[in-house]
Structures are given as structure tokens and as C-alpha cells.
Write an enzyme that holds these catalytic residues in place. Structure first.
Site, PDB file in Angstrom:
ATOM      1  N   TYR A  74       0.795  -1.239   0.000  1.00 59.16           N
ATOM      2  CA  TYR A  74       0.000   0.000   0.000  1.00 59.16           C
ATOM      3  C   TYR A  74       0.823   1.283   0.000  1.00 59.16           C
ATOM      4  O   TYR A  74       0.283   2.374   0.146  1.00 59.16           O
ATOM      5  CB  TYR A  74      -1.015  -0.027   1.155  1.00 59.16           C
ATOM      6  N   ASP A 193      -8.141   2.025  -3.935  1.00 55.54           N
ATOM      7  CA  ASP A 193      -7.742   2.224  -2.547  1.00 55.54           C
ATOM      8  C   ASP A 193      -7.871   3.705  -2.162  1.00 55.54           C
ATOM      9  O   ASP A 193      -7.645   4.589  -2.979  1.00 55.54           O
ATOM     10  CB  ASP A 193      -6.280   1.781  -2.389  1.00 55.54           C
ATOM     11  N   PHE A 194      -8.216   3.961  -0.898  1.00 54.31           N
ATOM     12  CA  PHE A 194      -8.284   5.324  -0.339  1.00 54.31           C
ATOM     13  C   PHE A 194      -8.961   6.294  -1.319  1.00 54.31           C
ATOM     14  O   PHE A 194      -8.406   7.326  -1.690  1.00 54.31           O
ATOM     15  CB  PHE A 194      -6.892   5.819   0.057  1.00 54.31           C
ATOM     16  N   ALA A 195     -10.180   5.936  -1.729  1.00 51.41           N
ATOM     17  CA  ALA A 195     -10.890   6.732  -2.733  1.00 51.41           C
ATOM     18  C   ALA A 195     -11.281   8.123  -2.229  1.00 51.41           C
ATOM     19  O   ALA A 195     -11.615   8.998  -3.027  1.00 51.41           O
ATOM     20  CB  ALA A 195     -12.138   5.976  -3.192  1.00 51.41           C
ATOM     21  N   GLU A 218     -12.954   2.181  -2.294  1.00 52.27           N
ATOM     22  CA  GLU A 218     -12.905   2.189  -0.824  1.00 52.27           C
ATOM     23  C   GLU A 218     -13.098   3.633  -0.349  1.00 52.27           C
ATOM     24  O   GLU A 218     -12.141   4.355  -0.117  1.00 52.27           O
ATOM     25  CB  GLU A 218     -11.556   1.648  -0.329  1.00 52.27           C
ATOM     26  N   LYS A 280     -36.617   0.500   5.176  1.00 52.19           N
ATOM     27  CA  LYS A 280     -35.666  -0.147   4.273  1.00 52.19           C
ATOM     28  C   LYS A 280     -34.399  -0.550   5.019  1.00 52.19           C
ATOM     29  O   LYS A 280     -34.157  -0.072   6.126  1.00 52.19           O
ATOM     30  CB  LYS A 280     -35.281   0.825   3.149  1.00 52.19           C
ATOM     31  N   TRP A 287     -30.583   2.207  -0.385  1.00 50.92           N
ATOM     32  CA  TRP A 287     -30.795   3.302  -1.339  1.00 50.92           C
ATOM     33  C   TRP A 287     -30.308   2.984  -2.747  1.00 50.92           C
ATOM     34  O   TRP A 287     -30.904   3.405  -3.716  1.00 50.92           O
ATOM     35  CB  TRP A 287     -30.081   4.568  -0.841  1.00 50.92           C
ATOM     36  N   ASP A 300      -8.150  -4.381   6.635  1.00 44.98           N
ATOM     37  CA  ASP A 300      -7.984  -3.232   7.542  1.00 44.98           C
ATOM     38  C   ASP A 300      -8.827  -3.376   8.797  1.00 44.98           C
ATOM     39  O   ASP A 300      -8.345  -3.189   9.913  1.00 44.98           O
ATOM     40  CB  ASP A 300      -8.412  -1.932   6.838  1.00 44.98           C
TER      41      ASP A 300
END
Length: 416
Positions: A74, A193-195, A218, A280, A287, A300
């Protein structure tokens, strides 16, 4: 599409971005944990491909495939080197070939928020990438993490040079690399990763250029808490994830961190949490289920990092929920291969019920009970389930239900 579906049509369909999302039948397997880099991982996984395929998965998320400063992958450095702590390029390609034989798609973990430099540049920081492919200088690094680029378009990943995606040369190079992973190396799916770290519009651009078949981001944001207590209403949390999906042009799905956060509190005897104010499911699946990738734990949250672990004695209630509900479920490596045969067999049975009864990402949910020690629902009219310590079974009126599978504090029925 017409009734006739030739092999040729299917091949063309497979090239469409988002075909896998439209299909709705994806079941993802996370094929590693935080310690996997210690164990000749590509070879280990290759020996399990048959079993993974037989269990009914469609795609296997692999750890970052390229050279990294840290062994887990990473903190990438040389993006074009496929020799890593997980194994050699040769063993990776053998694994990908075996997966293809078993009709399992391979998902590459795309780490493009940050990159570790090879050379100290401005300010004495390792923010130059000399001597390796994509030999960027400080202009590729954001100004708020020690570079000469623009400011970040998202959250900062602390301690490393963060990549400036506003730069044309950076995006061009990343697109070239993603196309290489997709078309030369043979990865079919991407996990971003780490969006949170860079604008979703760049993810859209990267997907359109590299054309992966399935993508998931993510976007890990903290749930809403009052002190240490999780709020009942997590609408703003799931809205932030949905905004990110929208920002990708709806081309990427996202991990449903909202559902995880709520589900792991619910199983402790607060099942009322599993029905929102509109009746819901309370996570992203309530949604926008076709873009929601549900999970119980990952490398993680669980594994040896355990940043936000699911209560281990309730793990099967978690799987009974995500594997019977809409969304795109993910199973974690540890639960399938390290928690014993009983857990593995129970997960496999739940996947089998999902596939046999045709539950997919858009299946309807009718919640019957959501109270302290019981949650029950009918999914897609064909499956009924309950989790929790309370004794419960579906009423026999109009419908004859038969037990499909069950375990400690969960049961699943199918229509006879």
C-alpha cells in the site's frame, strides 16, 4: 437485448464497462489478509483457485500487485514492477491464468492516492521518482504534502507524497499503467484504494480509459457516533458514499461501510438498527443496492490490524445478512480459509442458496421484524431469513417455506 444470446454477443457485452454491475450476480472474494505477504501468496492462492471457483465467487480481489516500499503493497514505488513480497511476476501470471481457466475474474488493488519517492527533492522529502518508470518530479506531488503540484482534491493520506491528479501528465501516465494492468497483465476488475483522497471524477476518467469489467471504491468515512454510541440514523454517512459513486459517473460500486457499521452493532442485540425510518435496509443497500458492495471484515477492519472488527462470535449472523440481501456481497479470506471447516461450509451453503434462488444486487427486501433480539426479512419473494437469538420462523399462510440452511442464531428458508 433479444432472446437470442450468441457467444459473440456475450463477448461484446463483456467489453462494456459496467456489464458486471448490470448483471447483479457478482459475489466477491477478498483473497488476502494483512499478513499474506509472508507466505508465497500467489502460489498459495493458485492452489485454492478450484475451491474458490466451486464456492460460487465471480471475482477475486488480490492485494496490490506492484512493487511497494512496505510489504503489504500500500505504499507503491515502482508501479511497473510485478515482483513483490507476494511473489514473482511469473507466479502472479500463473495465478491469473489459473483464475481465467476457472472463470474467476481477477481484481487489482489500485493504489494511486500516494507514492513513495526514490530521491529526496524539495524540502528534503522523498518526493521525486527518479530512476524508475513514471519518473515524475515534485510537480506530481500535491503542494499540501510537500510537492510543487496543486492542492489535494480529497483527503490527505498522511506521511507520504500524495499524487496530484489535476496534472495532465500524471493522469496520462496512470491511464497508461492501468491499461497495462488490464490488457497486458490481465487484471479484469479494479478496486480503488483510499478513494477519499482524490476527486471521483478522476476515477471516472480512469475507468473509461482502462475499461475494467467491474470496479469498487474504498470510500471509508467514519460513521456517525454520539460518544462511543453509534447513531441510529446514518443517512448522511451513506449519502457521502452515494455522492462518490455518482462522481464516478456511476461506473464504480463502493464498499458499503454504512451497512458494516450498523450490522456489527445490530448483532449485539440491537437488531432494530437494521430497519431505517422508511422501512428499508439502513446502509447503502437500502438506497442504491446495485452499487453497494457489502462486507463483514477486510484486511484493515479485521485481520491482525483489527481497526474496526466485526464481533467474532457473531460472524455468521453477519454473513447470513449480506449473503441473503441485495447488494454485492464480499467474503473475507480469513473467514473462508482460517476460521475452520464449519464456518467455511456455512458460508458456502449461504452462497449456494443465494445463487439457486436467484438473489442479486437489486432483489427486493420486505423487512418483517427488526427488534432487540430478532431481525427477519423476505428477499426477492423466494427467500426468508432471520438472525438473532429469538426463536422465529415464517408463517405458513399462503406459502410453504422449507429450511435451506441454518446455524447459531440464523436461519434461511426457501419457497417449496
Amino acid at each position: 437485448m433479444g432472446l437470442l444470446n450468441t457467444g459473440h454477443d456475450q463477448t461484446n457485452q463483456q467489453k462494456d464497462i459496467g456489464t458486471a454491475l448490470k448483471n447483479g450476480k457478482e459475489i466477491l472474494f477478498q483473497g488476502f489478509n494483512w499478513e499474506s505477504h509472508k507466505y508465497n501468496w500467489w502460489e498459495n492462492l493458485e492452489s485454492k483457485v478450484g475451491e474458490i471457483a466451486k464456492a460460487g465467487f465471480t471475482s477475486v480481489w488480490l492485494p496490490p500487485p506492484t512493487h511497494s516500499f512496505s510489504p503489504q503493497g500500500y505504499t507503491p514505488q515502482n508501479l511497473y514492477s510485478l515482483n513483490t513480497n507476494y511473489g514473482s511476476e511469473h507466479h502472479l501470471k500463473a495465478l491469473l491464468a489459473k483464475m481465467k481457466q476457472h472463470k474467476l475474474r481477477s481484481m487489482a488493488d489500485i493504489v494511486i492516492n500516494h507514492r513513495v519517492g526514490t530521491t529526496q527533492g524539495r524540502g528534503g522529502i522523498y518526493n521525486r521518482f527518479d530512476g524508475i518508470p513514471l519518473s515524475w518530479d515534485e510537480h506530481a506531488v500535491t503542494s499540501d504534502t510537500g510537492g510543487l503540484g496543486n492542492r489535494k482534491t480529497g483527503a490527505i493520506f498522511q506521511g507520504f507524497p500524495n499524487i496530484d491528479h489535476t496534472q495532465d501528465f500524471v493522469r496520462k501516465d496512470i491511464i497508461g499503467w492501468l491499461r497495462w494492468l488490464r490488457h497486458n497483465v490481465g487484471f479484469e476488475d479494479f478496486r480503488f484504494d483510499f478513494a477519499k483522497g482524490f476527486s471521483a471524477k478522476y476515477v471516472k476518467e480512469y475507468i473509461e480509459a482502462a475499461k475494467p469489467l467491474f470496479c469498487v471504491g474504498e470510500y471509508w468515512d467514519s460513521c456517525n457516533y454520539r460518544g462511543s454510541s453509534l447513531d441510529y440514523n446514518q443517512d448522511s454517512h451513506r449519502q457521502r458514499i452515494i455522492n462518490w459513486i455518482d462522481g464516478t459517473g456511476q461506473l464504480s460500486a463502493a464498499f458499503d461501510f454504512t451497512t458494516k457499521g450498523i450490522l456489527q452493532e445490530a448483532v449485539k442485540g440491537e437488531f432494530w438498527r437494521l430497519r431505517d425510518g422508511q422501512g428499508k435496509p439502513p446502509g447503502v443497500i437500502g438506497w442504491w443496492p446495485s452499487r453497494s458492495v457489502t462486507f463483514v471484515d477486510n484486511h484493515d477492519t479485521g485481520s491482525t490490524q483489527a481497526h474496526w472488527p466485526f464481533p467474532s462470535d457473531h460472524i455468521m449472523e453477519g454473513y447470513a445478512y449480506i449473503l441473503t440481501h441485495p447488494g454485492i456481497p464480499t467474503v473475507f479470506y480469513d473467514h473462508l480459509f482460517e476460521w475452520g471447516n464449519s464456518i467455511r461450509n456455512q458460508i458456502a451453503k449461504l452462497i449456494d442458496v443465494r445463487k439457486r434462488e436467484g438473489i442479486e444486487s437489486r432483489s427486493s427486501v420486505r423487512i418483517l421484524e427488526a427488534k432487540q433480539n430478532l431481525y427477519s426479512a423476505i428477499i426477492g419473494d423466494k427467500v426468508c431469513m432471520k438472525i438473532g437469538s429469538a426463536s422465529w420462523c415464517p408463517s405458513a399462510s399462503h406459502t410453504q417455506w422449507e429450511l435451506a440452511t441454518s446455524g447459531h442464531n440464523y436461519a434461511v428458508w426457501r419457497k417449496q
